[in-house]
Design an enzyme around this catalytic site. Structure first.
Site, PDB file in Angstrom:
ATOM      1  CB  ILE A   1      -0.946  -0.012   1.228  1.00 34.39           C
ATOM      2  CG1 ILE A   1      -2.004  -1.127   1.088  1.00 34.39           C
ATOM      3  CG2 ILE A   1      -1.629   1.339   1.394  1.00 34.39           C
ATOM      4  CD1 ILE A   1      -2.935  -1.262   2.288  1.00 34.39           C
TER       5      ILE A   1
ATOM      6  CG  ASP B   1      -1.896 -12.634  11.228  1.00 37.07           C
ATOM      7  OD1 ASP B   1      -1.536 -11.531  11.680  1.00 37.07           O
ATOM      8  OD2 ASP B   1      -2.648 -12.744  10.232  1.00 37.07           O
TER       9      ASP B   1
ATOM     10  CE1 TYR C   1      -1.378  -5.266  10.655  1.00 31.97           C
ATOM     11  CE2 TYR C   1      -3.764  -5.383  10.848  1.00 31.97           C
ATOM     12  CZ  TYR C   1      -2.638  -4.984  10.151  1.00 31.97           C
ATOM     13  OH  TYR C   1      -2.769  -4.315   8.955  1.00 31.97           O
TER      14      TYR C   1
HETATM   15  N1  CAA Z   1     -12.767 -16.715  14.438  1.00 36.10           N
HETATM   16  C1  CAA Z   1     -12.770 -17.550  15.525  1.00 36.10           C
HETATM   17  N2  CAA Z   1     -11.931 -18.585  15.642  1.00 36.10           N
HETATM   18  C2  CAA Z   1     -11.089 -18.817  14.641  1.00 36.10           C
HETATM   19  C3  CAA Z   1     -11.023 -18.005  13.505  1.00 36.10           C
HETATM   20  C4  CAA Z   1     -11.935 -16.929  13.417  1.00 36.10           C
HETATM   21  N3  CAA Z   1     -11.938 -16.094  12.364  1.00 36.10           N
HETATM   22  N4  CAA Z   1     -10.079 -18.463  12.686  1.00 36.10           N
HETATM   23  C5  CAA Z   1      -9.553 -19.557  13.301  1.00 36.10           C
HETATM   24  N5  CAA Z   1     -10.173 -19.765  14.464  1.00 36.10           N
HETATM   25  C6  CAA Z   1      -9.949 -20.849  15.399  1.00 36.10           C
HETATM   26  C7  CAA Z   1     -10.192 -22.172  14.696  1.00 36.10           C
HETATM   27  O1  CAA Z   1     -11.560 -22.523  14.755  1.00 36.10           O
HETATM   28  C8  CAA Z   1      -9.329 -23.135  15.502  1.00 36.10           C
HETATM   29  O2  CAA Z   1      -9.995 -23.459  16.705  1.00 36.10           O
HETATM   30  P1  CAA Z   1      -9.824 -24.937  17.369  1.00 36.10           P
HETATM   31  O3  CAA Z   1      -8.340 -25.077  17.628  1.00 36.10           O
HETATM   32  O4  CAA Z   1     -10.646 -24.835  18.585  1.00 36.10           O
HETATM   33  O5  CAA Z   1     -10.303 -25.864  16.312  1.00 36.10           O
HETATM   34  C9  CAA Z   1      -8.157 -22.243  15.905  1.00 36.10           C
HETATM   35  O6  CAA Z   1      -8.587 -20.897  15.749  1.00 36.10           O
HETATM   36  C10 CAA Z   1      -6.940 -22.480  15.056  1.00 36.10           C
HETATM   37  O7  CAA Z   1      -7.232 -22.208  13.679  1.00 36.10           O
HETATM   38  P2  CAA Z   1      -6.169 -22.481  12.543  1.00 36.10           P
HETATM   39  O8  CAA Z   1      -6.191 -23.903  12.120  1.00 36.10           O
HETATM   40  O9  CAA Z   1      -6.367 -21.493  11.449  1.00 36.10           O
HETATM   41  O10 CAA Z   1      -4.810 -22.240  13.349  1.00 36.10           O
HETATM   42  P3  CAA Z   1      -3.403 -21.905  12.857  1.00 36.10           P
HETATM   43  O11 CAA Z   1      -2.558 -21.820  14.068  1.00 36.10           O
HETATM   44  O12 CAA Z   1      -2.978 -22.787  11.745  1.00 36.10           O
HETATM   45  O13 CAA Z   1      -3.553 -20.444  12.203  1.00 36.10           O
HETATM   46  C11 CAA Z   1      -3.843 -18.122  12.090  1.00 36.10           C
HETATM   47  C12 CAA Z   1      -3.870 -19.358  12.999  1.00 36.10           C
HETATM   48  C13 CAA Z   1      -2.419 -17.933  11.541  1.00 36.10           C
HETATM   49  C14 CAA Z   1      -4.164 -16.931  12.958  1.00 36.10           C
HETATM   50  C15 CAA Z   1      -4.835 -18.306  10.930  1.00 36.10           C
HETATM   51  O14 CAA Z   1      -6.115 -18.601  11.462  1.00 36.10           O
HETATM   52  C16 CAA Z   1      -4.954 -17.078  10.074  1.00 36.10           C
HETATM   53  O15 CAA Z   1      -4.088 -16.793   9.255  1.00 36.10           O
HETATM   54  N6  CAA Z   1      -6.049 -16.312  10.213  1.00 36.10           N
HETATM   55  C17 CAA Z   1      -6.294 -15.123   9.416  1.00 36.10           C
HETATM   56  C18 CAA Z   1      -5.910 -13.938  10.199  1.00 36.10           C
HETATM   57  C19 CAA Z   1      -6.111 -12.699   9.355  1.00 36.10           C
HETATM   58  O16 CAA Z   1      -7.207 -12.398   8.884  1.00 36.10           O
HETATM   59  N7  CAA Z   1      -5.040 -11.911   9.150  1.00 36.10           N
HETATM   60  C20 CAA Z   1      -5.127 -10.776   8.338  1.00 36.10           C
HETATM   61  C21 CAA Z   1      -3.814 -10.552   7.661  1.00 36.10           C
HETATM   62  S1  CAA Z   1      -3.890  -9.215   6.475  1.00 36.10           S
HETATM   63  C22 CAA Z   1      -3.931  -7.845   7.390  1.00 36.10           C
HETATM   64  O17 CAA Z   1      -3.813  -7.844   8.562  1.00 36.10           O
HETATM   65  C23 CAA Z   1      -4.131  -6.562   6.628  1.00 36.10           C
HETATM   66  C24 CAA Z   1      -5.308  -5.834   7.152  1.00 36.10           C
HETATM   67  O18 CAA Z   1      -5.119  -4.795   7.786  1.00 36.10           O
HETATM   68  C25 CAA Z   1      -6.655  -6.272   6.832  1.00 36.10           C
END
Ligand code: CAA
Length: 240
Positions: free
Chosen positions: A14, A89, A148
């Site tokens: 950005i 993250d 974040y």
């Molecule tokens: N809400 C609630 N719970 C969630 C969730 C959500 N959105 N996403 C995942 N979980 C829970 C899952 O249900 C799971 O629960 P259980 O262990 O009880 O089953 C647990 O979290 C683990 O999920 P993952 O298998 O995804 O775990 P992981 O350790 O492999 O990954 C993570 C974790 C890296 C945070 C991954 O979920 C992820 O990448 N999430 C997206 C985060 C995101 O949106 N980041 C934005 C980046 S871009 C940015 O930040 C720019 C901006 O300004 C917009």
């Protein structure tokens, strides 16, 4: 005389779109970057925009960096865009303390550092624009982003407080809260998660860098002098 704009994290993502848009709009622009000198050199070659390396989480490095920019561009910073930011993250129960500190230092403490360095000259000049990149995830919170979301939410509080301190000095201080924008940062999100995120965006797509840069141009404009303390959501209608 051209106004001087400084964009942190201004050679990639950005930030590079913001830097280029300000340059095209006739500002004298400097782009800060931290470590990716290959990308920065390529950016400079393509655009002619001067690039400067320092770590925005280090206060003294910010003082030195801004001094260098001012000397090279021949004036003080009129427009500061606090754009530099990273993600690390992780769910909180797995988050190492270093991931917390790194994101707070780079995304939030940097906003203090840079604003603190440039604001005395803005107050003296009775003109300034400070534009801080928040995020939709600072507004609404995001699972996996306690670090974040806290930093991006903190930026909104900082923006409102500094806007109040600066309004009678000709300085506006605003935040932009981008939604999910197509960049390297969002490319790194797992594909299955990305697909779920798109379903939550009423526009049905990730945003474009230029759509954020357009908001920066609006806030930077001299004519936007009565706009201060706001958070401009640019997010395709997500969670409004
Ligand atoms: N809400 C609630 N719970 C969630 C969730 C959500 N959105 N996403 C995942 N979980 C829970 C899952 O249900 C799971 O629960 P259980 O262990 O009880 O089953 C647990 O979290 C683990 O999920 P993952 O298998 O995804 O775990 P992981 O350790 O492999 O990954 C993570 C974790 C890296 C945070 C991954 O979920 C992820 O990448 N999430 C997206 C985060 C995101 O949106 N980041 C934005 C980046 S871009 C940015 O930040 C720019 C901006 O300004 C917009």
């Amino acid at each position: 005389m051209k106004k001087i704009a400084l964009v942190t994290g201004g050679t990639r993502g950005i930030g590079s779109g913001i830097t280029k848009a300000l340059h095209s709009a006739g500002y004298s622009v400097a782009a800060n970057y931290n470590s990716d000198s290959t990308t920065a050199a390529k950016f400079h070659e393509e655009t002619g925009i001067p690039v400067f390396s320092w770590d925005v989480s280090d206060y003294e490095a910010c003082e030195r960096g801004v001094t260098q920019v001012c000397e090279q561009l021949g004036g003080t910073v009129d427009i500061l865009v606090n754009n530099a930011g990273i993600t690390r993250d992780s769910m909180l129960h797995k988050m190492d303390v270093s991931l917390w500190a790194k994101v707070i230092n780079t995304n939030l403490n940097s906003v203090f550092n840079m604003s603190r360095v440039v604001i005395p000259a803005m107050r003296e000049k009775k003109f300034g624009r400070i534009i801080n990149m928040s995020s939709v995830n600072g507004v609404k919170g995001q699972a996996g982003q306690t670090n974040y979301s806290a930093a991006k939410s903190g930026i909104i509080g900082f923006t409102k407080a500094l806007a109040l301190e600066s309004a009678n000095k000709g300085i506006t201080v605003n935040a932009i809260a981008p939604g999910y924008i197509s960049t390297d940062m969002t490319d790194a999100i797992r594909d299955d998660i990305k697909a779920k995120i798109v379903e939550t965006i009423p526009s049905g797509r990730f945003g474009r860098i230029e759509e954020i840069a357009h908001g920066v141009l609006f806030l930077a404009d001299e004519k936007s002098s009565f706009v201060t303390g706001i958070t401009l959501n640019i997010n395709g209608g997500q969670y409004l």
